[in-house]
Design a protein around this motif. Structure first.
Motif, PDB file in Angstrom:
ATOM      1  N   PHE A   1      -1.541  12.087   7.999  1.00 22.43           N
ATOM      2  CA  PHE A   1      -1.977  11.299   6.852  1.00 22.43           C
ATOM      3  C   PHE A   1      -2.719  12.178   5.854  1.00 22.43           C
TER       4      PHE A   1
ATOM      5  N   TYR B   1      -8.957   8.887   1.871  1.00 23.03           N
ATOM      6  CA  TYR B   1      -8.420  10.231   2.016  1.00 23.03           C
ATOM      7  C   TYR B   1      -8.709  10.812   3.391  1.00 23.03           C
TER       8      TYR B   1
ATOM      9  N   THR C   1      -8.793   3.401  -2.446  1.00 21.17           N
ATOM     10  CA  THR C   1      -8.251   4.665  -1.964  1.00 21.17           C
ATOM     11  C   THR C   1      -8.989   5.157  -0.733  1.00 21.17           C
TER      12      THR C   1
ATOM     13  N   SER D   1       1.128   5.505   0.391  1.00 19.27           N
ATOM     14  CA  SER D   1       0.426   6.615   1.033  1.00 19.27           C
ATOM     15  C   SER D   1       1.214   7.907   0.885  1.00 19.27           C
ATOM     16  N   TRP D   2       0.496   8.989   1.059  1.00 17.90           N
ATOM     17  CA  TRP D   2       1.111  10.309   1.178  1.00 17.90           C
ATOM     18  C   TRP D   2       0.791  10.864   2.563  1.00 17.90           C
ATOM     19  N   TYR D   3       1.811  11.405   3.183  1.00 20.37           N
ATOM     20  CA  TYR D   3       1.693  12.116   4.448  1.00 20.37           C
ATOM     21  C   TYR D   3       2.276  13.505   4.240  1.00 20.37           C
TER      22      TYR D   3
ATOM     23  N   SER E   1       0.856  -1.168   0.000  1.00 18.53           N
ATOM     24  CA  SER E   1       0.000   0.000   0.000  1.00 18.53           C
ATOM     25  C   SER E   1       0.899   1.228   0.000  1.00 18.53           C
TER      26      SER E   1
ATOM     27  N   THR F   1      -4.171   7.338   0.868  1.00 14.89           N
ATOM     28  CA  THR F   1      -3.561   6.042   0.689  1.00 14.89           C
ATOM     29  C   THR F   1      -4.238   5.289  -0.446  1.00 14.89           C
TER      30      THR F   1
ATOM     31  N   SER G   1      -4.375   1.185  -1.787  1.00 15.07           N
ATOM     32  CA  SER G   1      -3.975  -0.181  -1.459  1.00 15.07           C
ATOM     33  C   SER G   1      -3.333  -0.857  -2.668  1.00 15.07           C
TER      34      SER G   1
END
Length: 115
Positions: free
Chosen positions: A47, A59, A57, A35-37, A33, A50, A52
């Motif tokens: 967070f 948000y 998705t 993700s963007w942080y 998976s 993300t 998978s």
């Protein structure tokens, strides 16, 4: 060697758009998976979005309706399209790969929203 390299950050005016990309290598990208942080000055990392391994998705409330996460397993990349940017979106944006028990982070890319 695992690498996550973010790109696409920069300075944009309020209401503008940016597209961030994260190029991955050194692991089986399609199994993870992604993700963007983000982390704003003086604040904890939070967070953003993300996706998978199967393409589902999710948000954060602050990103929903404005940001879109996507992945290209053929190119080992994950992207974040950010529209209607606000000054509050100013932060360093990080890419994260996760497939328990492994978690990998990129070095981040700066996004500044200012007139």
């Amino acid at each position: 060697q695992v690498q996550l390299v973010e790109s696409g950050g920069g300075l944009v005016q309020p209401g503008g758009s940016l597209r961030l990309s994260c190029a991955a290598s050194g692991f089986t990208f399609s199994s993870y998976s992604m993700s963007w942080y983000r982390q704003a000055p003086g604040k904890e990392r939070e967070f953003v979005a993300t996706i998978s391994s199967g393409g589902s998705t999710y948000y954060a409330a602050s990103a929903k309706g404005r940001f879109t996460i996507s992945r290209d397993n053929a190119k080992n990349t994950v992207s974040l399209q950010m529209n209607s940017l606000e000054p509050e979106d100013t932060a360093v944006y990080y890419c994260r790969a996760q497939w328990a028990p492994n978690t990998y982070w990129g070095q981040g890319t700066q996004v500044t929203v200012s007139s």
